[in-house]
Design a protein around this motif. Structure first.
Motif, PDB file in Angstrom:
ATOM      1  N   MET A 180      20.700 -29.771  -9.963  1.00 46.25           N
ATOM      2  CA  MET A 180      20.559 -28.551 -10.744  1.00 46.25           C
ATOM      3  C   MET A 180      19.948 -27.469  -9.863  1.00 46.25           C
ATOM      4  O   MET A 180      19.210 -27.754  -8.926  1.00 46.25           O
TER       5      MET A 180
ATOM      6  N   GLU B 296      19.398 -25.775  -4.932  1.00 45.62           N
ATOM      7  CA  GLU B 296      19.623 -27.011  -5.671  1.00 45.62           C
ATOM      8  C   GLU B 296      18.570 -28.046  -5.302  1.00 45.62           C
ATOM      9  O   GLU B 296      18.294 -28.277  -4.127  1.00 45.62           O
TER      10      GLU B 296
ATOM     11  N   TYR C  71      17.413 -24.261  -9.219  1.00 47.94           N
ATOM     12  CA  TYR C  71      16.085 -23.797  -9.623  1.00 47.94           C
ATOM     13  C   TYR C  71      15.795 -22.481  -8.929  1.00 47.94           C
ATOM     14  O   TYR C  71      16.174 -22.277  -7.771  1.00 47.94           O
TER      15      TYR C  71
ATOM     16  N   LYS D 194      20.595 -21.350 -14.244  1.00 45.56           N
ATOM     17  CA  LYS D 194      22.019 -21.596 -14.474  1.00 45.56           C
ATOM     18  C   LYS D 194      22.801 -20.437 -13.886  1.00 45.56           C
ATOM     19  O   LYS D 194      22.717 -19.306 -14.369  1.00 45.56           O
ATOM     20  N   GLN D 195      23.549 -20.715 -12.833  1.00 48.81           N
ATOM     21  CA  GLN D 195      24.368 -19.677 -12.194  1.00 48.81           C
ATOM     22  C   GLN D 195      25.608 -19.429 -13.036  1.00 48.81           C
ATOM     23  O   GLN D 195      26.349 -20.359 -13.355  1.00 48.81           O
ATOM     24  N   VAL D 196      25.831 -18.171 -13.399  1.00 48.95           N
ATOM     25  CA  VAL D 196      27.015 -17.770 -14.154  1.00 48.95           C
ATOM     26  C   VAL D 196      27.981 -17.035 -13.230  1.00 48.95           C
ATOM     27  O   VAL D 196      29.178 -17.263 -13.257  1.00 48.95           O
TER      28      VAL D 196
ATOM     29  N   PRO E 227      14.193 -23.699 -13.997  1.00 48.76           N
ATOM     30  CA  PRO E 227      15.599 -24.067 -13.936  1.00 48.76           C
ATOM     31  C   PRO E 227      16.449 -22.794 -13.968  1.00 48.76           C
ATOM     32  O   PRO E 227      16.077 -21.806 -14.613  1.00 48.76           O
TER      33      PRO E 227
ATOM     34  N   LYS F 104      31.324 -17.138  -9.716  1.00 50.76           N
ATOM     35  CA  LYS F 104      31.816 -18.468 -10.087  1.00 50.76           C
ATOM     36  C   LYS F 104      32.248 -19.225  -8.867  1.00 50.76           C
ATOM     37  O   LYS F 104      32.613 -18.750  -7.884  1.00 50.76           O
TER      38      LYS F 104
END
Length: 100
Positions: free
Chosen positions: A1, A64, A3, A95-97, A93, A100
């Protein structure tokens, strides 16, 4: 994941930051070589990509890690922490949007 490591510098951190920079960059290079680094860089203290003597107000690293604890441990071991550059470090944490 992924961070996000969000660090805030102490006042007048530039001298300590410059002294610890080679070791700090070596750790980032290792993350990059492992394919784990998304982005990293400092926050200039003024509205300029080269803030000169104004220095920096903090840093951002997005990378990551296996877990939140692993990201926190990595952040705590940063040479900028040992050199007294950072007043505070937050690890969250991420979350890459985009992209892409």
């Amino acid at each position: 994941m992924l961070y996000a490591i969000i660090a805030t510098d102490v006042d007048d951190s530039l001298e300590n930051r410059l002294a610890a920079r080679p070791a700090h960059l070596a750790r980032l290079a290792a993350l990059q070589e492992a394919g784990r680094l998304v982005l990293a860089g400092p926050h200039p203290a003024v509205d300029s990509s080269d803030p000169g003597s104004a220095g920096f107000s903090g840093s951002l690293v997005v990378a990551e890690f296996a877990s939140l604890q692993a990201a926190q441990d990595w952040a705590k071991a940063d040479p900028y922490c040992a050199a007294g550059v950072y007043a505070a470090v937050q690890v969250k944490p991420f979350k890459q949007v985009f992209p892409k």
